[in-house]
Scaffold this active site. Structure first.
Site, short mmCIF file in Angstrom:
data_model
loop_
_atom_site.label_atom_id
_atom_site.label_comp_id
_atom_site.label_asym_id
_atom_site.label_seq_id
_atom_site.Cartn_x
_atom_site.Cartn_y
_atom_site.Cartn_z
N ASP A 78 -3.72 6.24 6.31
CA ASP A 78 -4.16 7.50 6.91
C ASP A 78 -4.96 7.15 8.17
O ASP A 78 -4.39 6.99 9.25
CB ASP A 78 -4.98 8.27 5.87
CG ASP A 78 -5.41 9.65 6.31
OD1 ASP A 78 -5.19 9.99 7.48
OD2 ASP A 78 -5.98 10.39 5.49
N PHE A 115 -1.60 16.60 3.25
CA PHE A 115 -1.88 15.83 2.04
C PHE A 115 -0.64 15.77 1.18
O PHE A 115 -0.12 16.81 0.76
CB PHE A 115 -3.06 16.42 1.27
CG PHE A 115 -3.63 15.43 0.30
CD1 PHE A 115 -4.56 14.48 0.72
CD2 PHE A 115 -3.21 15.40 -1.02
CE1 PHE A 115 -5.06 13.54 -0.17
CE2 PHE A 115 -3.71 14.46 -1.91
CZ PHE A 115 -4.64 13.53 -1.48
N GLU A 131 0.86 -1.20 0.00
CA GLU A 131 0.00 0.00 0.00
C GLU A 131 0.89 1.24 0.00
O GLU A 131 2.04 1.20 0.46
CB GLU A 131 -0.89 -0.07 1.26
CG GLU A 131 -1.77 1.10 1.55
CD GLU A 131 -2.90 1.30 0.54
OE1 GLU A 131 -2.56 1.59 -0.62
OE2 GLU A 131 -4.07 1.24 0.93
N ASP A 132 0.36 2.36 -0.51
CA ASP A 132 1.15 3.59 -0.51
C ASP A 132 1.13 4.29 0.85
O ASP A 132 2.15 4.72 1.36
CB ASP A 132 0.67 4.55 -1.63
CG ASP A 132 -0.83 4.80 -1.60
OD1 ASP A 132 -1.55 4.20 -0.77
OD2 ASP A 132 -1.31 5.60 -2.42
N ARG A 153 1.04 11.99 -10.19
CA ARG A 153 1.61 10.63 -10.22
C ARG A 153 2.95 10.65 -10.96
O ARG A 153 3.77 9.74 -10.82
CB ARG A 153 0.65 9.65 -10.90
CG ARG A 153 -0.64 9.43 -10.11
CD ARG A 153 -1.32 8.14 -10.55
NE ARG A 153 -2.73 8.10 -10.23
CZ ARG A 153 -3.25 7.67 -9.09
NH1 ARG A 153 -2.44 7.27 -8.13
NH2 ARG A 153 -4.55 7.66 -8.90
P1 5GP Z 1 -7.36 5.40 5.04
O1 5GP Z 1 -8.45 4.40 4.81
O2 5GP Z 1 -6.17 4.82 5.75
O3 5GP Z 1 -7.87 6.62 5.76
O4 5GP Z 1 -6.92 5.96 3.65
C1 5GP Z 1 -6.19 5.24 2.79
C2 5GP Z 1 -6.22 5.84 1.39
O5 5GP Z 1 -6.51 7.26 1.37
C3 5GP Z 1 -4.88 5.71 0.77
O6 5GP Z 1 -4.72 4.46 0.14
C4 5GP Z 1 -4.85 6.86 -0.22
O7 5GP Z 1 -5.46 6.45 -1.42
C5 5GP Z 1 -5.71 7.93 0.42
N1 5GP Z 1 -4.89 8.96 1.10
C6 5GP Z 1 -4.85 9.22 2.42
N2 5GP Z 1 -4.00 10.23 2.70
C7 5GP Z 1 -3.46 10.62 1.52
C8 5GP Z 1 -2.49 11.63 1.16
O8 5GP Z 1 -1.92 12.39 1.96
N3 5GP Z 1 -2.19 11.72 -0.16
C9 5GP Z 1 -2.77 10.93 -1.12
N4 5GP Z 1 -2.41 11.13 -2.38
N5 5GP Z 1 -3.69 9.97 -0.81
C10 5GP Z 1 -4.02 9.81 0.50
#
Ligand code: 5GP
Length: 216
Positions: free
Chosen positions: A136, A185, A132-133, A198
């Site tokens: 959050d 972000f 995963e990238d 990207r």
């Molecule tokens: P979570 O479910 O953990 O809140 O969010 C996960 C997803 O939210 C990540 O896989 C990503 O796609 C998106 N996301 C959360 N924070 C960021 C951020 O700072 N930048 C970007 N580009 N995507 C984010």
């Protein structure tokens, strides 16, 4: 992996000025600082690959979470391929690509995956490595793991290049983490803002100008 092993880039002093590295001219006004230069990302990916190979007990099904995870996935797989475990053996890898969408409504929280039930049944008895990238809140990963668990894999481990330090976190922590980042972000290295950025190599903090320029 203990959180003390993450590289902590959460404080202001970790941000690099845009003058210090090359930024594509089309994004010059759209990011406010460079949080993690591309070279540092690549060096960290090599270390994460080393840790993953050291822990691997057999073949791995490496699952790329699209789209944001694709660059980390590609570089990580390349690094893992070159390494051997303590017995001098390389790790057999098979690759899977999953587009995940999280959804929320009054009654339930969950995820939809782009691969079919039939394809998921292939996970039974396998060692999965989810790539995963960014984590959050952790909501997407918790729901994804719940869903994957129903297909009886032998083991599931998760690596996320980034984890955000945020009060919204549900406490979920992946097995292998590259960097902990501030509650901002971030874009670049395949992380997008409405499909933009990207094509930026460094991980950067988006600027107000960038948010407005690429708002939908
Ligand atoms: P979570 O479910 O953990 O809140 O969010 C996960 C997803 O939210 C990540 O896989 C990503 O796609 C998106 N996301 C959360 N924070 C960021 C951020 O700072 N930048 C970007 N580009 N995507 C984010």
């Amino acid at each position: 992996m203990d959180p003390s092993q993450w590289i902590d880039v959460t404080t202001e002093k970790n941000h690099y000025s845009l003058d210090h590295f090359v930024i594509p001219t089309h994004y010059e006004q759209d990011v406010s600082s460079i949080l993690i230069p591309h070279g540092v990302i690549m060096d960290r990916v090599n270390k994460l690959a080393r840790l993953i190979v050291d822990d691997a007990t057999g073949p791995l099904v490496v699952c790329c979470i699209l789209k944001g995870g694709h660059q980390y996935f590609a570089d990580l797989v390349n690094a893992v391929k070159k390494l051997t475990n303590k017995d001098g053996k390389t790790i057999p890898l098979s690759l899977e690509f999953i587009r995940v969408k999280s959804y929320k409504n009054d009654k339930s929280e969950g995820v939809t995956m782009s691969i079919t039930d039939e394809e998921c049944k292939e996970f039974e008895g396998k060692n999965l490595l989810i790539v995963e990238d960014i984590i959050d809140t952790g909501a997407t990963m918790v729901q994804l793991l719940k869903k994957l668990g129903t297909y009886s894999p032998k083991s599931v481990k998760v690596t996320s290049l980034l984890i955000k330090k945020t009060p919204r976190s549900n406490g979920y922590i992946p097995d292998y983490v590259g960097f902990s980042i501030p509650d901002e972000f971030v874009v670049g290295y395949a992380l997008d803002y409405n499909e933009y950025f990207r094509d930026l190599d460094h991980i950067c903090v988006i600027s107000e100008h960038g948010k407005q320029a690429y708002a939908v």
